[in-house]
Scaffold this motif. Structure first.
Motif: not given
Length: 760
Positions: A615-634, A642-651
């Motif tokens: 989950a943390a890697l997926a979030g960081a990868a998505f954040g990198t795409l947003i930061a570099c203008g490849q996608t949008f925050p929304e 996909r990461f909405s469970g309490p054991d994954r959302l925070g990561d």
């Protein structure tokens, strides 16, 4: 012939032994006084005749291309070795040091050359003897048998004491070379003295061995061991202080409580006890403890009673401290009193005991006399500072330097080098510049420091010039670092800031090799962040340095792209956040020619889409795409399910917020989605997720977290005023969040048990 050799075995820094040495030299008027100390200092022994302020030490170093070793031979007014020097000069005898150089391999890694390795047997025998006399600890035992001894009995007592530690004939292979070397000096001095006597002062552990070995020596003056090619060694007088001399500060030889034993040497035991009582009372009062006149009377009476009960001729140090503990300290102790055992003060020692021992240590600091011989490094430092207008003054001053100005850049190189060498009086004001800056500025604070001269002398073991010494320090650090990318990158930064281009080239090669083979994503990330930070600064490190940093950026980028898709472990996913931060900064702020950005973007998209990605890697990868203008925050709202469970959302949010905090913080849909997910959990799920959620939101600075809290209040129907007040109350509450979570968990447990018992 050996009837003319008088060997005095001493305990280092013992007032009683110092007085015995003085009496013996004055009574026998020897031709030579040989002293346990570094023989290679004999050509400079006159340095010790200058009007120094004690304490001081002979600082010795030995440097090779691989490592540097240093050791100290400290002296204070009551050190037997110092008294031997002064008494020899006053009686016309010739004083000489007779031990191996302090850098000799037989000393090993000993920082204090007087620290004799007596071993477990000697310690056990000494403890048994102390127990037999009813004394607690080695120091109390020593005071009882030596410091209070009548002068006419002391020599015999010392002989018995040292025979107890090391019975006649007991060999010590670790010290044999040293003892043979001292014995050879004794045999030579006897030959030179004709019919006059020779006095030799050494640690009591060595005394009998030196006597025996002197009979076997040839009588030739032993040579100073020679250095191998490429090695450097030297010895200089440096200032010392009582805190470093005290056993409770970790000093491995001699006596504790330097200020107390100075009084014993100068004024005797009775006056020393009175002075110590005054010092302890003043220190405790300064620390806020009430020590009344009645307390002082009770303390004094208790100390006298203890002294008499223990058969002491005077109130000794242990009597005074034990009485203070009994009358002034009301709390129970978690461990035995520090003065009843060997070693430095331990963590958790009662503050009152710490204060008492500090009072007996004293504040005396040494100062070298004008004209004392100095190493070349000191002259180079002074010349560099004078040329650049950086001579420290008694009043602190701040120097602001702009790295784009050539003169300021040269000043910065020197000041960074002095900080690396640990010279006090030169303080760097935090990080040199903010991220993204291409016109770096930094501030140094300069002030004349009393310890600066001593530190410069000690730094001379690294080299004779500022550049040489700094390069040696960094080379040693790099050698100790091995394959540690984080440490090597820190060395590279220091080399660049110090202007050491040759060392920089060596480090860049090692870091590049380490990056190419490393599978430690955390180390790659930490190193990458440091490298890209340096690369941002443009060419202030020179064209060659800038190009080398660019190549390292490419190496980091390539390695992260190579291994990030193979990460499957959630812990490794968290560690990968820094690596993606470094790559984000390279792509967004300072792209280099040979980075394959399209392939990296494709890899990020696969990390986001892959069901097996942590989950943390997926979030960081998505954040990198947003930061570099490849996608949008929304766009993250749909992915988040996909990461909405309490054991994954925070990561997932940890990675996302770390890489795209600026874009996410202003996206109401993203915050609304997070709120919607969390509100759907029960208390148990929320508490399970709380640690990782707290870590995720810690990437926002306090002001932004307050603004997010306000947005949550508004989404629940609150107006602007309510949002502002409630957000401030949430973010600035005094009760720790962990305590609140524990309370919620406890309430949930109580409610569940009440329900199970039918009491709800």
């Amino acid at each position: 012939m050996n009837d003319r050799l008088i060997v005095i075995g001493v305990r280092h820094h013992s007032p009683a032994c110092a007085k015995l040495v003085r009496r013996t030299i004055e009574d026998h008027a020897p031709a030579f006084v040989l002293i346990e100390g570094p023989a290679d200092f004999n050509p400079h022994i006159e340095d010790l005749r200058l009007a120094h302020q004690l304490p001081l030490a002979i600082f010795s170093f030995h440097a090779t291309h691989r490592r540097t070793l240093a050791s100290y031979s400290p002296f204070c007014s009551y050190s037997p070795e110092w008294v031997a020097l002064q008494t020899a000069w006053s009686t016309g005898a010739t004083p000489l040091f007779c031990d191996l150089p302090a850098w000799h391999p037989d000393f090993g890694d000993r920082t204090n050359r007087y620290a004799d390795p007596h071993g477990k047997r000697a310690a056990a025998v000494e403890q048994a003897a102390a127990n037999a006399l009813g004394e607690e600890g080695r120091d109390a035992f020593w005071d009882a048998i030596a410091e209070q001894s009548p002068p006419q009995e002391l020599e015999e007592r010392l002989a018995s004491y040292f025979d107890l530690l090391r019975p006649d004939g007991a060999e010590d292979p670790r010290e044999f070379a040293r003892e043979r070397y001292m014995a050879a000096h004794a045999a030579w001095a006897l030959g030179e003295a004709k019919d006059r006597k020779v006095v030799l002062i050494c640690g009591g552990w060595h005394a009998q061995a030196v006597r025996l070995l002197s009979r076997q020596a040839s009588g030739d003056l032993p040579a100073i061991p020679q250095l191998n090619e490429g090695e450097r060694a030297g010895s200089y007088v440096v200032p010392y202080d009582y805190r470093r001399l005290d056993r409770f500060a970790g000093y491995a030889s001699g006596m504790p409580a330097p200020a107390y034993y100075e009084d014993v040497f100068t004024h005797g035991l009775d006056q020393a006890a009175d002075n110590a009582q005054n010092a302890i009372a003043a220190t405790l009062r300064a620390a806020g403890q009430v020590v009344s006149t009645a307390d002082r009377v009770a303390w004094h009476a208790h100390a006298k009673a203890l002294s008499m009960a223990r058969g002491h001729r005077s109130v000794l140090r242990a009597d005074l401290l034990d009485a203070a503990l009994a009358t002034l300290v009301k709390d129970a102790l978690d461990m035995p009193a520090a003065w009843t055992r060997d070693g430095a003060l331990r963590s958790g020692t009662h503050p009152a005991l710490v204060a008492m021992l500090r009072a007996l240590t004293g504040e005396r600091c040494g100062k070298l006399a004008p004209g004392t011989r100095q190493p070349p490094l000191m002259a180079d430092i002074r010349a560099r500072l004078d040329d650049l207008g950086l001579i420290p003054e008694p009043r602190p001053r701040d120097v602001v330097l702009d790295w784009n100005v050539p003169l300021d850049r040269e000043r910065a190189h020197v000041l960074h080098a002095l900080c690396i060498l640990g010279i006090p009086g030169f303080e760097r004001g935090g990080e040199p510049m903010a991220l993204g800056t291409v016109a770096p500025k930094e501030t140094f604070r300069l002030v004349l420091h009393r310890d600066a001269d001593g530190a410069q002398i000690e730094a001379s073991r690294w080299g004779g010039t500022v550049a040489m010494a700094t390069a040696a320090v960094l080379s040693d650090r790099a050698e100790q670092a091995g394959d540690d990318l984080e440490s090597l990158s820190a060395c590279l930064a220091d080399a660049l800031f110090s202007g050491l281009l040759a060392l920089e080239n060596e480090l860049t090669e090692r870091i590049a090799a380490g990056l190419a083979s490393s599978h430690d994503i955390r180390a790659i990330g930490v190193s990458g962040l440091e490298i890209v930070r340096l690369y941002r600064f443009g060419e202030v490190f020179g064209d060659a340095g800038h190009k080398a940093l660019g190549r390292l950026c490419e190496a980091v980028f390539s390695r992260v792209m190579w291994i990030m898709e193979a990460i499957r472990n959630e812990d490794e996913g968290i560690k990968a956040i820094r690596a993606l931060l470094a790559c984000r900064d390279m792509m967004r702020d300072c792209p280099t020619p040979d980075m394959d950005i399209p392939s990296f973007i494709s890899g990020l998209e696969r990390c986001v889409s892959n069901q097996e990605s942590p989950a943390a890697l997926a979030g960081a990868a998505f954040g990198t795409l947003i930061a570099c203008g490849q996608t949008f925050p929304e766009d993250v709202c749909g992915r988040m399910q996909r990461f909405s469970g309490p054991d994954r959302l925070g990561d997932f949010l940890s990675g996302l917020f770390a890489l795209a905090r600026e874009g996410i913080s202003r996206s109401e849909p993203v915050i609304g989605s997070v709120r919607g997910i969390v509100e759907g959990w029960n208390d148990e799920a929320f508490l399970r997720a709380l640690p990782s959620l707290r870590r995720a939101f810690s990437f926002f600075p306090p002001r932004e977290r307050e603004r997010l809290a306000g947005a949550i209040v508004r989404s629940h129907g609150g107006n602007e005023a309510q949002a502002e007040v409630q957000a401030m109350a949430w973010m600035r509450q005094s009760t720790p969040m962990t305590d609140q979570a524990s309370a919620i968990a406890l309430e949930a447990t109580v409610a569940r048990r009440l329900a199970e018992a039918g009491l709800m």
